[in-house]
Design an enzyme around this catalytic site. Structure first.
Site, mmCIF file in Angstrom:
data_model
loop_
_atom_site.group_PDB
_atom_site.id
_atom_site.type_symbol
_atom_site.label_atom_id
_atom_site.label_comp_id
_atom_site.label_asym_id
_atom_site.label_seq_id
_atom_site.Cartn_x
_atom_site.Cartn_y
_atom_site.Cartn_z
ATOM 1 N N ASP A 173 -16.116 25.595 -0.126
ATOM 2 C CA ASP A 173 -17.023 26.675 0.295
ATOM 3 C C ASP A 173 -16.991 26.733 1.825
ATOM 4 O O ASP A 173 -18.009 26.547 2.494
ATOM 5 C CB ASP A 173 -18.445 26.422 -0.228
ATOM 6 C CG ASP A 173 -19.371 27.615 0.024
ATOM 7 O OD1 ASP A 173 -18.869 28.735 0.273
ATOM 8 O OD2 ASP A 173 -20.599 27.435 -0.025
ATOM 9 N N ASN A 178 -21.433 26.436 6.907
ATOM 10 C CA ASN A 178 -21.183 25.064 6.451
ATOM 11 C C ASN A 178 -20.331 24.245 7.418
ATOM 12 O O ASN A 178 -19.949 23.111 7.109
ATOM 13 C CB ASN A 178 -20.507 25.088 5.070
ATOM 14 C CG ASN A 178 -21.456 25.551 3.984
ATOM 15 O OD1 ASN A 178 -22.675 25.438 4.139
ATOM 16 N ND2 ASN A 178 -20.913 26.068 2.896
ATOM 17 N N ASP A 193 -22.353 20.665 2.856
ATOM 18 C CA ASP A 193 -22.369 21.470 1.627
ATOM 19 C C ASP A 193 -21.087 21.243 0.815
ATOM 20 O O ASP A 193 -20.313 22.167 0.578
ATOM 21 C CB ASP A 193 -22.532 22.957 2.021
ATOM 22 C CG ASP A 193 -23.100 23.796 0.894
ATOM 23 O OD1 ASP A 193 -23.355 23.247 -0.192
ATOM 24 O OD2 ASP A 193 -23.266 25.014 1.098
HETATM 25 N N1 LIG Z 1 -26.820 17.378 6.877
HETATM 26 C C1 LIG Z 1 -27.099 18.548 7.447
HETATM 27 N N2 LIG Z 1 -26.960 18.700 8.782
HETATM 28 C C2 LIG Z 1 -27.259 19.871 9.378
HETATM 29 N N3 LIG Z 1 -27.714 20.965 8.737
HETATM 30 C C3 LIG Z 1 -27.879 20.875 7.410
HETATM 31 C C4 LIG Z 1 -27.559 19.676 6.690
HETATM 32 N N4 LIG Z 1 -27.818 19.910 5.386
HETATM 33 C C5 LIG Z 1 -28.277 21.167 5.294
HETATM 34 N N5 LIG Z 1 -28.309 21.764 6.500
HETATM 35 C C6 LIG Z 1 -28.796 23.126 6.805
HETATM 36 O O1 LIG Z 1 -29.331 23.707 5.635
HETATM 37 C C7 LIG Z 1 -28.555 24.831 5.220
HETATM 38 C C8 LIG Z 1 -28.420 24.812 3.695
HETATM 39 O O2 LIG Z 1 -27.793 23.606 3.265
HETATM 40 P P1 LIG Z 1 -26.486 23.639 2.353
HETATM 41 O O3 LIG Z 1 -26.170 22.252 1.939
HETATM 42 O O4 LIG Z 1 -25.409 24.402 3.054
HETATM 43 O O5 LIG Z 1 -27.029 24.440 1.088
HETATM 44 P P2 LIG Z 1 -26.524 25.741 0.330
HETATM 45 O O6 LIG Z 1 -25.770 25.202 -0.842
HETATM 46 O O7 LIG Z 1 -27.788 26.438 -0.037
HETATM 47 O O8 LIG Z 1 -25.665 26.553 1.256
HETATM 48 C C9 LIG Z 1 -27.226 24.698 5.944
HETATM 49 O O9 LIG Z 1 -26.594 25.940 6.134
HETATM 50 C C10 LIG Z 1 -27.652 24.029 7.240
HETATM 51 O O10 LIG Z 1 -28.143 24.965 8.161
HETATM 52 MG MG LIG Z 2 -24.275 26.041 2.674
#
Ligand SMILES: Nc1ncnc2c1ncn2[C@@H]1O[C@H](COP(=O)(O)OP(=O)(O)O)[C@@H](O)[C@H]1O
Ligand SMILES: [Mg+2]
Length: 250
Positions: A173, A178, A193
């Protein structure tokens, strides 16, 4: 859904696949209800695996699970800013870093996770059959067709794609939110992600990234491909994976 039990957590994101992401200081918590636990657990093992390779990204801080409420994956905050927050003046340098980082990711070996094309197409067929394709993910041109007709196009191109398949470790993805960058050096600081990380054709990532550079940054992706080491990207595979991806969410 299991919210982290404290007022100090701030909701930062409500995801497509029924996940919620919270932040507290340098820790993010991605939480899901009972139905999403297997998927979130799969993401956890992928984060752990990527950390073990030394590749930059988040690390697993904790895993909370409750029988009835679901689960939370706690990860360390990746420093920097997401690609979609970079100013236009940063795009040129950032896309070069992104190209070389994706090349490094794709060069990793001994990945235990697979994302076979047959399984991805089966997911798309299921989403289409349930009439669950999100029109927001489609281009104007694609919206003129029925989702089943889009799937037919994918199926028709499958033999070609399979004839040239280049399986590598893909992010799965690889969109700009991400990927994190140091806003000063414009180098990639890490990928997040990772729920779809696994061995797949390299164009799975290249197609998604390139279309994002075009749509979100209004940028010509040529410097990205050059940094990746591709002088003549395969436009058929770019099209194929660009169309397949929106059919797999829902
Ligand atoms: N470990 C992390 N470090 C920095 N930002 C994070 C992290 N995990 C999540 N985020 C923030 O949260 C948002 C959503 O998390 P993500 O894992 O990408 O979920 P989704 O599957 O909904 O896209 C990301 O786009 C980022 O901005
Ligand atoms: Mg994401």
């Amino acid at each position: 859904m299991l919210p982290p039990r404290s007022d100090e957590w701030t909701l930062v994101d409500v995801g497509e696949s029924d996940t919620r992401v919270y932040r507290r200081g340098d820790v993010f918590a991605k939480c899901c209800d009972r139905s999403g636990v297997a998927e979130l657990a799969a993401e956890r093992t992928r984060v752990e695996w990527l950390t073990g390779t030394g590749f930059p990204g988040a690390t697993v801080v904790d895993w909370l699970e409750a029988q009835s409420d679901g689960a939370c994956l706690l990860t360390s905050a990746v420093p920097g800013v997401p690609g979609d927050a970079l100013p236009p003046s940063a795009h040129g340098a950032a896309m070069q870093s992104l190209g070389s980082v994706l090349r490094e990711l794709h060069a990793l070996t001994d990945c235990p996770f697979e994302r076979p094309l047959a399984a991805v197409i089966a997911t798309a067929a299921d989403v289409v059959r349930r009439d669950a394709v999100n029109p927001d993910f489609l281009t104007d041109e694609w919206r003129l067709l029925k989702p089943s007709e889009l799937l037919d196009q994918v199926v028709a191109e499958r033999p070609y794609v399979e004839s040239v398949l280049e399986p590598v470790v893909c992010h799965g993805d690889a969109c700009l939110p991400n990927v994190f960058f140091d806003p000063r050096t414009l180098k990639v600081t890490g990928l997040i992600d990772l729920g779809r990380l696994g061995i797949a054709d390299r164009y799975t990532d290249l197609a998604l990234t390139a279309i994002q550079l075009h749509d979100e940054w209004s940028a010509d992706p040529a410097p990205f491909f050059a940094a990746y080491g591709l002088s003549e990207p395969d436009s058929r595979r770019l099209e194929f994976f660009r169309l397949l991806d929106p059919l797999t969410w829902g």
